[in-house]
Every structure is written in C-alpha cells, then in structure tokens.
Design a protein around this motif. Structure first.
Motif, short mmCIF file in Angstrom:
data_model
loop_
_atom_site.label_atom_id
_atom_site.label_comp_id
_atom_site.label_asym_id
_atom_site.label_seq_id
_atom_site.Cartn_x
_atom_site.Cartn_y
_atom_site.Cartn_z
N ARG A 1 -12.55 4.74 -5.90
CA ARG A 1 -13.92 5.29 -5.93
C ARG A 1 -15.29 4.17 -6.31
N ILE A 2 -14.63 3.30 -7.17
CA ILE A 2 -15.64 2.06 -7.64
C ILE A 2 -15.80 1.43 -6.37
N ALA A 3 -14.82 1.07 -5.47
CA ALA A 3 -14.84 0.21 -4.46
C ALA A 3 -15.74 0.73 -3.38
N ALA A 4 -15.50 2.21 -3.17
CA ALA A 4 -16.29 3.03 -2.26
C ALA A 4 -17.94 2.98 -2.60
N LYS B 1 -20.74 1.15 -0.45
CA LYS B 1 -21.97 2.00 -0.01
C LYS B 1 -23.35 1.37 -0.43
N THR B 2 -23.15 0.91 -1.59
CA THR B 2 -24.28 0.18 -1.99
C THR B 2 -24.78 -1.06 -1.54
N LEU B 3 -23.40 -1.92 -1.18
CA LEU B 3 -23.73 -3.09 -0.26
C LEU B 3 -24.28 -2.73 1.00
N ARG B 4 -23.95 -1.69 1.81
CA ARG B 4 -24.46 -1.24 3.01
C ARG B 4 -25.88 -1.07 3.05
N LEU B 5 -26.46 -0.48 1.87
CA LEU B 5 -27.81 0.02 1.83
C LEU B 5 -28.63 -1.23 1.42
N LEU B 6 -28.25 -1.99 0.88
CA LEU B 6 -29.17 -3.31 0.25
C LEU B 6 -29.81 -3.92 1.57
N PRO B 7 -29.37 -4.27 2.71
CA PRO B 7 -29.95 -4.93 3.71
C PRO B 7 -31.16 -3.93 4.36
#
Length: 64
Positions: free
Chosen positions: A3-6, A10-16
């Motif tokens: 869950r933490i990895a997911a 998701k957060t890293l995908r939204l950053l750009p």
C-alpha cells in the motif's frame, strides 16, 4: 508495504503533471515584473501644442 509503495508510485506519477501545471500558471505572473522593469519599452507621444480653440468653441456654443 504494498500500500505504501502504491501510494508512493501514484504520487511520483502526479509530480511531473503538477510541476508542469504550476509552471504554466506561474509564467505570466513571473513575467510581469520583468516587463515593468524595462523603462525603454515605454513609447510616449509628443506633446500637442495648445491652440485655445476649445475655449472659443465653448464660448460660441453658450451664446447660441
């Protein structure tokens, strides 16, 4: 752990995307002070010579 990895992925995908949107929104706001700092970009018209015709027209219109 999954869950933490997911959530992290998701957060890293939204950053750009978030960074791109912020840059697009901030560009005009940051460009305004740069344009105002340049004093050479102001174009002024030459001052017109006063001929006093306005006062003559005002007096003649009041008489009629």
């Amino acid at each position: 752990m999954n869950r933490i990895a997911a959530n992290t992925l998701k957060t890293l995908r939204l950053l750009p995307r978030a960074a791109l949107i912020l840059m697009v929104l901030a560009a005009p706001v940051l460009a305004v002070p740069m344009m105002r700092a340049d004093a050479g970009s102001t174009i002024e018209a030459p001052a017109l010579k006063k001929s006093g015709v306005g006062f003559v027209l005002l007096v003649s219109l009041q008489r009629g």
